[in-house]
Scaffold this active site. Structure first.
Site, mmCIF file in Angstrom:
data_model
loop_
_atom_site.group_PDB
_atom_site.id
_atom_site.type_symbol
_atom_site.label_atom_id
_atom_site.label_comp_id
_atom_site.label_asym_id
_atom_site.label_seq_id
_atom_site.Cartn_x
_atom_site.Cartn_y
_atom_site.Cartn_z
ATOM 1 N N GLU A 115 0.279 3.586 1.782
ATOM 2 C CA GLU A 115 0.374 4.009 3.182
ATOM 3 C C GLU A 115 1.762 3.733 3.755
ATOM 4 O O GLU A 115 2.144 4.310 4.772
ATOM 5 C CB GLU A 115 -0.680 3.288 4.028
ATOM 6 C CG GLU A 115 -2.050 3.924 3.992
ATOM 7 C CD GLU A 115 -2.113 5.297 4.627
ATOM 8 O OE1 GLU A 115 -1.725 5.440 5.797
ATOM 9 O OE2 GLU A 115 -2.536 6.242 3.940
ATOM 10 N N SER B 183 0.821 -1.222 0.000
ATOM 11 C CA SER B 183 0.000 0.000 0.000
ATOM 12 C C SER B 183 0.853 1.270 0.000
ATOM 13 O O SER B 183 1.924 1.317 0.618
ATOM 14 C CB SER B 183 -0.865 -0.008 1.266
ATOM 15 O OG SER B 183 -1.415 1.259 1.503
ATOM 16 N N TYR C 182 -1.494 0.258 10.557
ATOM 17 C CA TYR C 182 -1.775 -0.367 9.241
ATOM 18 C C TYR C 182 -0.558 -0.239 8.330
ATOM 19 O O TYR C 182 -0.104 -1.227 7.732
ATOM 20 C CB TYR C 182 -2.999 0.315 8.610
ATOM 21 C CG TYR C 182 -3.235 -0.109 7.167
ATOM 22 C CD1 TYR C 182 -3.949 -1.261 6.863
ATOM 23 C CD2 TYR C 182 -2.726 0.645 6.101
ATOM 24 C CE1 TYR C 182 -4.153 -1.670 5.551
ATOM 25 C CE2 TYR C 182 -2.926 0.252 4.787
ATOM 26 C CZ TYR C 182 -3.637 -0.908 4.515
ATOM 27 O OH TYR C 182 -3.826 -1.297 3.209
HETATM 28 P P1 NAP Z 1 -11.408 -4.741 1.813
HETATM 29 O O1 NAP Z 1 -12.572 -4.430 0.932
HETATM 30 O O2 NAP Z 1 -11.368 -4.160 3.187
HETATM 31 O O3 NAP Z 1 -11.318 -6.332 1.923
HETATM 32 C C1 NAP Z 1 -10.491 -6.938 2.868
HETATM 33 C C2 NAP Z 1 -10.624 -8.446 2.772
HETATM 34 O O4 NAP Z 1 -9.728 -9.054 3.716
HETATM 35 C C3 NAP Z 1 -12.014 -8.989 3.078
HETATM 36 O O5 NAP Z 1 -12.353 -9.979 2.130
HETATM 37 C C4 NAP Z 1 -11.851 -9.635 4.443
HETATM 38 O O6 NAP Z 1 -12.676 -10.746 4.638
HETATM 39 C C5 NAP Z 1 -10.414 -10.118 4.351
HETATM 40 N N1 NAP Z 1 -9.846 -10.427 5.667
HETATM 41 C C6 NAP Z 1 -9.878 -9.665 6.785
HETATM 42 N N2 NAP Z 1 -9.292 -10.328 7.813
HETATM 43 C C7 NAP Z 1 -8.895 -11.539 7.323
HETATM 44 C C8 NAP Z 1 -8.264 -12.666 7.898
HETATM 45 N N3 NAP Z 1 -7.914 -12.712 9.193
HETATM 46 N N4 NAP Z 1 -8.012 -13.738 7.104
HETATM 47 C C9 NAP Z 1 -8.381 -13.734 5.796
HETATM 48 N N5 NAP Z 1 -9.005 -12.695 5.203
HETATM 49 C C10 NAP Z 1 -9.250 -11.604 5.961
HETATM 50 O O7 NAP Z 1 -10.043 -4.334 1.091
HETATM 51 P P2 NAP Z 1 -9.764 -3.946 -0.440
HETATM 52 O O8 NAP Z 1 -10.036 -2.503 -0.629
HETATM 53 O O9 NAP Z 1 -10.405 -4.936 -1.294
HETATM 54 O O10 NAP Z 1 -8.178 -4.090 -0.491
HETATM 55 C C11 NAP Z 1 -7.573 -5.343 -0.834
HETATM 56 C C12 NAP Z 1 -6.156 -5.376 -0.295
HETATM 57 O O11 NAP Z 1 -5.400 -4.311 -0.860
HETATM 58 C C13 NAP Z 1 -6.027 -5.194 1.209
HETATM 59 O O12 NAP Z 1 -4.935 -5.972 1.643
HETATM 60 C C14 NAP Z 1 -5.710 -3.714 1.380
HETATM 61 O O13 NAP Z 1 -5.001 -3.501 2.582
HETATM 62 C C15 NAP Z 1 -4.851 -3.484 0.153
HETATM 63 N N6 NAP Z 1 -4.855 -2.144 -0.401
HETATM 64 C C16 NAP Z 1 -6.049 -1.537 -0.705
HETATM 65 C C17 NAP Z 1 -6.040 -0.293 -1.294
HETATM 66 C C18 NAP Z 1 -7.327 0.394 -1.673
HETATM 67 O O14 NAP Z 1 -7.296 1.607 -1.939
HETATM 68 N N7 NAP Z 1 -8.437 -0.308 -1.764
HETATM 69 C C19 NAP Z 1 -4.808 0.339 -1.596
HETATM 70 C C20 NAP Z 1 -3.627 -0.330 -1.290
HETATM 71 C C21 NAP Z 1 -3.654 -1.581 -0.710
HETATM 72 P P3 NAP Z 1 -13.940 -10.808 5.676
HETATM 73 O O15 NAP Z 1 -15.160 -10.601 4.831
HETATM 74 O O16 NAP Z 1 -13.828 -12.192 6.221
HETATM 75 O O17 NAP Z 1 -13.734 -9.755 6.713
HETATM 76 O O1 F7E Z 2 -9.073 8.154 3.825
HETATM 77 C C1 F7E Z 2 -9.508 11.631 5.003
HETATM 78 C C2 F7E Z 2 -8.548 10.776 5.793
HETATM 79 O O2 F7E Z 2 -10.040 6.074 4.787
HETATM 80 C C3 F7E Z 2 -8.570 9.017 2.833
HETATM 81 C C4 F7E Z 2 -7.276 2.127 2.404
HETATM 82 O O3 F7E Z 2 -7.808 1.408 1.317
HETATM 83 O O4 F7E Z 2 -6.074 3.611 0.945
HETATM 84 C C5 F7E Z 2 -7.031 3.569 1.984
HETATM 85 O O5 F7E Z 2 -6.564 4.285 3.125
HETATM 86 C C6 F7E Z 2 -8.335 10.403 3.415
HETATM 87 C C7 F7E Z 2 -7.533 10.404 4.729
HETATM 88 O O6 F7E Z 2 -8.365 5.957 2.867
HETATM 89 C C8 F7E Z 2 -12.753 11.245 6.558
HETATM 90 O O7 F7E Z 2 -8.010 11.515 6.901
HETATM 91 C C9 F7E Z 2 -11.481 12.887 5.921
HETATM 92 O O8 F7E Z 2 -6.535 11.386 4.661
HETATM 93 O O9 F7E Z 2 -10.630 6.718 2.417
HETATM 94 P P1 F7E Z 2 -9.624 6.684 3.491
HETATM 95 P P2 F7E Z 2 -6.841 5.836 3.355
HETATM 96 O O10 F7E Z 2 -6.683 6.074 4.800
HETATM 97 O O11 F7E Z 2 -6.008 6.645 2.436
HETATM 98 C C10 F7E Z 2 -4.778 3.067 1.287
HETATM 99 C C11 F7E Z 2 -3.889 3.180 0.073
HETATM 100 C C12 F7E Z 2 -4.875 1.704 1.860
HETATM 101 O O12 F7E Z 2 -3.988 0.884 1.686
HETATM 102 C C13 F7E Z 2 -5.966 1.473 2.862
HETATM 103 O O13 F7E Z 2 -6.228 0.077 3.013
HETATM 104 O O14 F7E Z 2 -9.614 10.960 3.743
HETATM 105 N N1 F7E Z 2 -10.833 11.730 5.616
HETATM 106 N N2 F7E Z 2 -12.648 12.621 6.513
HETATM 107 C C14 F7E Z 2 -11.600 10.691 5.990
HETATM 108 N N3 F7E Z 2 -11.413 9.352 5.881
HETATM 109 C C15 F7E Z 2 -12.403 8.538 6.344
HETATM 110 N N4 F7E Z 2 -12.255 7.198 6.221
HETATM 111 N N5 F7E Z 2 -13.533 9.038 6.928
HETATM 112 C C16 F7E Z 2 -13.765 10.395 7.065
HETATM 113 O O15 F7E Z 2 -14.806 10.826 7.586
#
Ligand code: NAP
Ligand code: F7E
Length: 343
Positions: free
Chosen positions: A136, A134, A158
């Protein structure tokens, strides 16, 4: 030969898009599922019976070994994680176990099954592994934009756990010759995004407020800036990363920046409302340590994988708002709820 893929995180946003993508390319696909009564299987219900499931949990080594052994995959995509950044301050130990040590457990399961099964896999015995790293991990970034050579300075439990997962993936590649790569993906969204993430929180609220289902939208830091893309585009990059000759990490993002304020403005404009009439800043939603700006330098992915994003930010927000308008129109109105509650 039909390729076999195992996806962890199948019930998540990316798991559902990746399963669709792999099935459309003729793969047999298994999703690792935590408990068969998981309500979030609705995200992939439309893919059953083409999609199969296997039980397992990233916190349980034996279940991962059994799953990899049962599926005998050519490719493993580790998308499973507790993915909410603010949530990681509530459960830092669990997040470290799932997002960090969970990667180690899955790599160990793959290493053991590969050792046992030799050349049964398409790639001469090598199971290819993708780790969902990520942006992050860059956190308080040392340079902008961020590329594969930018140093890490994570700002949340995270981000720290993901940094461990990233390093242990590279370590297994270098130590055991595994085909193991990390995609460092920047924020990607869709109508299937969890409602705890800011873009979806905003699109849902704009739709509900327009339809009289919600009164106002509470947000934290409106000045935070992100590089937001469409999840459907990003799963193509994951798949491409496992089709290369040499295992190589890639940064994936659009290189375009927008603030949370831009996202709100855009979503409310889609429904013909002025966001300033409806948004309230709640200091309780501001994070203990914020990542202010993240922007991808994806030149390696564009040149090496031939990957390009196809959906820009305004189109992404429109797609999400229109989907949520449709969804919210099926919910009871606010007035109806008050009647049900007897008020
Ligand atoms: P998501 O919608 O939150 O899905 C997370 C998945 O992980 C769910 O299927 C959840 O299953 C599973 N999980 C949670 N705890 C687990 C465990 N103990 N064992 C096995 N599975 C488990 O996330 P996403 O947005 O699809 O993201 C996919 C991956 O990319 C994640 O690793 C996230 O950190 C990473 N990522 C996401 C973004 C983004 O912007 N979306 C960016 C960079 C990296 P349950 O239904 O069982 O809870
Ligand atoms: O926040 C600001 C908050 O929670 C984005 C995950 O998929 O992407 C995601 O992480 C921004 C932050 O995503 C609210 O402070 C303001 O600056 O949508 P977010 P994230 O934290 O960037 C990365 C790449 C991952 O890997 C993660 O798994 O939005 N913000 N107000 C808020 N954010 C939330 N959630 N809620 C608010 O009310």
């Amino acid at each position: 030969m039909t390729k076999r893929a195992l996806i962890t995180g199948i019930t998540g946003q990316d798991g559902s898009y990746l399963a669709e993508h792999l099935l459309s390319r003729g793969y047999r696909v298994w999703g690792l599922l935590r408990g068969r009564a998981n309500p979030r299987t609705s995200r992939v219900a439309h893919l059953v019976p083409d999609l199969s499931f296997v039980d397992g949990d990233l916190t349980d080594q034996a279940s991962l070994l059994a799953a990899v052994d049962a599926v005998q995959p050519d490719e493993v995509y580790n998308l499973g994680a507790l993915s909410s950044v603010p949530g990681s301050w509530q459960q830092p130990e669990l997040v470290t176990d799932v997002n960090g040590t969970g990667v180690l457990r899955l790599l160990e399961a793959i290493r053991m099954v590969s050792d046992l099964s030799g050349s049964r896999h398409a790639d001469g015995g090598r199971i290819r592994f993708y780790q969902a790293s990520s942006s992050e991990m860059f956190g308080k970034a040392t340079e902008t934009p961020q590329s594969e050579t930018t140093g890490f300075h994570p700002r949340s439990p995270y981000g720290v756990a993901k940094t461990y997962g990233h390093h242990i993936t590279r370590t297994y590649r270098e130590s055991f010759g595994m085909y193991a790569v990390s995609g460092v993906l920047f924020n990607h969204e869709s109508p299937r995004r969890g409602a705890e993430f800011v873009t979806r929180k905003i699109s849902l609220a704009a739709a509900r407020i327009k339809l009289g289902r919600q009164k106002r939208l509470d947000l934290g830091n409106l000045d935070a800036v992100r590089d937001w893309g469409f999840a459907g585009d990003y799963v193509r990059a994951m798949h491409l990363m496992l089709q290369q000759e040499e295992p190589t990490d890639h940064v994936v993002g659009t290189g375009r920046l927008h603030s949370v304020r831009d996202a709100v403005r855009c979503a409310f404009a889609c429904v013909g409302l002025d966001w300033t009439d409806h948004v309230v800043v709640d200091p309780a939603l501001v994070r203990p340590a914020e990542v202010e700006v993240l922007c991808a330098d994806s030149r390696r992915a564009r040149a090496g994988l031939g990957w390009e994003p196809t959906v820009d930010f305004p189109a992404l927000m429109r797609m999400m708002v229109h989907s949520d308008l449709e969804r919210a129109s099926r919910e009871p109105a606010y007035g109806d709820l008050l009647q049900v509650a007897g008020r």
